[in-house]
Design an enzyme around this catalytic site. Structure first.
Site, short mmCIF file in Angstrom:
data_model
loop_
_atom_site.label_atom_id
_atom_site.label_comp_id
_atom_site.label_asym_id
_atom_site.label_seq_id
_atom_site.Cartn_x
_atom_site.Cartn_y
_atom_site.Cartn_z
N ASP A 1 62.11 -3.21 -32.99
CA ASP A 1 60.88 -3.55 -33.73
C ASP A 1 59.65 -3.25 -32.87
O ASP A 1 58.52 -3.38 -33.31
CB ASP A 1 60.89 -4.99 -34.26
CG ASP A 1 60.99 -6.03 -33.15
OD1 ASP A 1 61.10 -5.66 -31.96
OD2 ASP A 1 60.96 -7.24 -33.48
N SER A 2 59.88 -2.77 -31.65
CA SER A 2 58.79 -2.22 -30.84
C SER A 2 58.10 -1.08 -31.59
O SER A 2 56.99 -0.68 -31.23
CB SER A 2 59.32 -1.69 -29.50
OG SER A 2 60.42 -0.83 -29.70
N ASP B 1 67.07 -3.52 -34.95
CA ASP B 1 66.45 -4.84 -34.77
C ASP B 1 66.21 -5.54 -36.10
O ASP B 1 65.74 -4.91 -37.06
CB ASP B 1 65.08 -4.67 -34.09
CG ASP B 1 65.10 -5.09 -32.64
OD1 ASP B 1 66.09 -5.70 -32.19
OD2 ASP B 1 64.11 -4.78 -31.94
N LYS C 1 70.41 -6.42 -33.71
CA LYS C 1 69.94 -7.22 -32.57
C LYS C 1 68.97 -8.27 -33.10
O LYS C 1 68.17 -7.99 -33.99
CB LYS C 1 69.25 -6.33 -31.54
CG LYS C 1 68.70 -7.13 -30.35
CD LYS C 1 68.29 -6.24 -29.19
CE LYS C 1 66.94 -5.59 -29.35
NZ LYS C 1 65.80 -6.51 -29.55
N GLU D 1 66.51 -11.87 -31.70
CA GLU D 1 65.96 -12.59 -30.55
C GLU D 1 66.27 -14.08 -30.67
O GLU D 1 66.22 -14.64 -31.77
CB GLU D 1 64.44 -12.39 -30.50
CG GLU D 1 64.04 -10.93 -30.31
CD GLU D 1 62.53 -10.72 -30.22
OE1 GLU D 1 61.77 -11.71 -30.25
OE2 GLU D 1 62.12 -9.55 -30.10
N GLU E 1 65.17 -9.58 -21.20
CA GLU E 1 63.87 -8.91 -21.04
C GLU E 1 62.89 -9.81 -20.28
O GLU E 1 62.76 -11.01 -20.58
CB GLU E 1 63.28 -8.57 -22.42
CG GLU E 1 61.91 -7.90 -22.29
CD GLU E 1 61.38 -7.26 -23.57
OE1 GLU E 1 62.08 -7.32 -24.60
OE2 GLU E 1 60.29 -6.68 -23.51
O1 KIV Z 1 62.12 -3.66 -29.86
C1 KIV Z 1 62.54 -3.16 -28.82
O2 KIV Z 1 62.33 -1.98 -28.52
C2 KIV Z 1 63.32 -4.00 -27.94
C3 KIV Z 1 63.57 -3.50 -26.55
C4 KIV Z 1 62.33 -3.66 -25.75
C5 KIV Z 1 64.73 -4.18 -25.93
O3 KIV Z 1 63.70 -5.06 -28.32
#
Ligand code: KIV
Length: 301
Positions: free
Chosen positions: A72-73, A111, A141, A143, A214
């Site tokens: 989600d970056s 994500d 993934k 959090e 992280e």
């Molecule tokens: O969203 C993302 O790119 C991430 C990485 C920084 C691990 O969660």
């Protein structure tokens, strides 16, 4: 999916269904969720990169990256926002589809964005399902530690592979007061050292297959990595993790100026792209491009 090999059926000469199953999902080199545990056991470092579209996913997959993360970056590095909070599930699905089309070897992880899994277990299950069914992800993934353990357990119960993520979790930007290194202070409240140790155990016990660490101190990451039976994948978490992940823009030098201290640019594509665009504009203005060789009625040699 049942495959001919596991089912004891001939890999060829059987039905087209089984032949397809073997060809597309069981190629020898394909990285699967289960391979990451094996890599930890063999002390082979896991290389993971973010990707958001077909060409870069193709480049990274062909280069041999183990895991492609549709993070989600993308809210920050692709959409230009100052946090990940506004990213939607549909946007992650859209980008995951492009990355999945490019995948041949790498494991594709997508994500779950902010509020697509924290509200209820049911939402988490349905939204993870969409990343897999519509996006083509092989794992998701999310959090969070202790507070997400029950959600992870229920996802794993229905065979959705989950990668955990603790430490500097960007969806918690408001709680953290910015993108700040976590685990420096001692204590059991969110973001403190002992709490992060408990978070790691909770995520592992809930059934996650790997854990991103992280923005935490190197010695804390080392301790978590040594205690955990699942692989840890670090970003700004020192040298002792079982693998590393970076955002592709930081690896390729694709940001205008900012480069985080923990990242290492292996190229300077912003500079090169800028020079290419400047050269193109100059040649168009000077009528140096196109030349007769670039017209459709000129045969290529
Ligand atoms: O969203 C993302 O790119 C991430 C990485 C920084 C691990 O969660």
């Amino acid at each position: 999916m049942v495959c001919a090999v596991d089912a004891g059926l001939p890999a060829s000469g059987g039905s087209a269904f089984f032949a397809l199953a073997v060809d597309e999902t069981m190629t020898k080199d394909k990285v699967r969720v289960t391979d990451l545990a094996q890599m930890k056991a063999e002390r082979t470092p896991i290389a993971m990169l973010t990707a958001y579209d077909f060409p870069f996913a193709r480049i990274f997959d062909a280069a041999g990256v183990d895991v492609l993360l549709v993070g989600d970056s993308l809210g920050m590095v692709v959409q230009g926002a100052d946090s990940t909070l506004a990213v939607t599930l549909d946007e992650v699905i859209y980008h995951t589809r492009m990355v999945a089309r490019a995948r041949q070897r790498a494991l594709v992880v997508a994500d779950l964005p902010f509020l697509t899994y924290q509200v209820s277990v049911e939402k988490a299950l349905a939204n993870s399902g969409r990343l897999i069914k519509e996006g083509g992800a092989e794992a998701v993934k999310l959090e969070g530690g202790i507070t997400m353990a029950e959600t992870i357990r229920r996802m794993v119960d229905i065979d959705i592979p989950v990668m955990g993520h603790i430490g500097l979790t960007r969806q918690s930007i408001h709680r953290m007061g910015g993108h700040r290194v976590q685990g420096r202070r001692s204590g059991k409240t969110a973001g403190c050292r002992e709490r992060l140790l408990e978070d790691a155990v909770a995520v592992e016990h809930a059934g996650a297959f790997a854990l991103v660490l992280e923005g935490i101190p190197a010695e804390l990451a080392r301790e978590i990595t040594e205690r955990a039976s699942i692989p840890t994948i670090g970003i700004g978490a020192g040298v002792a993790c079982d693998g590393q992940v970076l955002v592709m823009h930081d690896v390729l030098g694709l940001s205008e100026s900012f480069s985080p201290r923990f990242a290492k640019p292996y190229a300077h594509l912003w500079r090169e792209a800028s020079a290419a665009a400047t050269g193109y504009i100059r040649e168009v203005r000077e009528r140096a491009f196109p030349t007769p060789e670039h017209s459709n009625d000129t045969k290529r040699a």
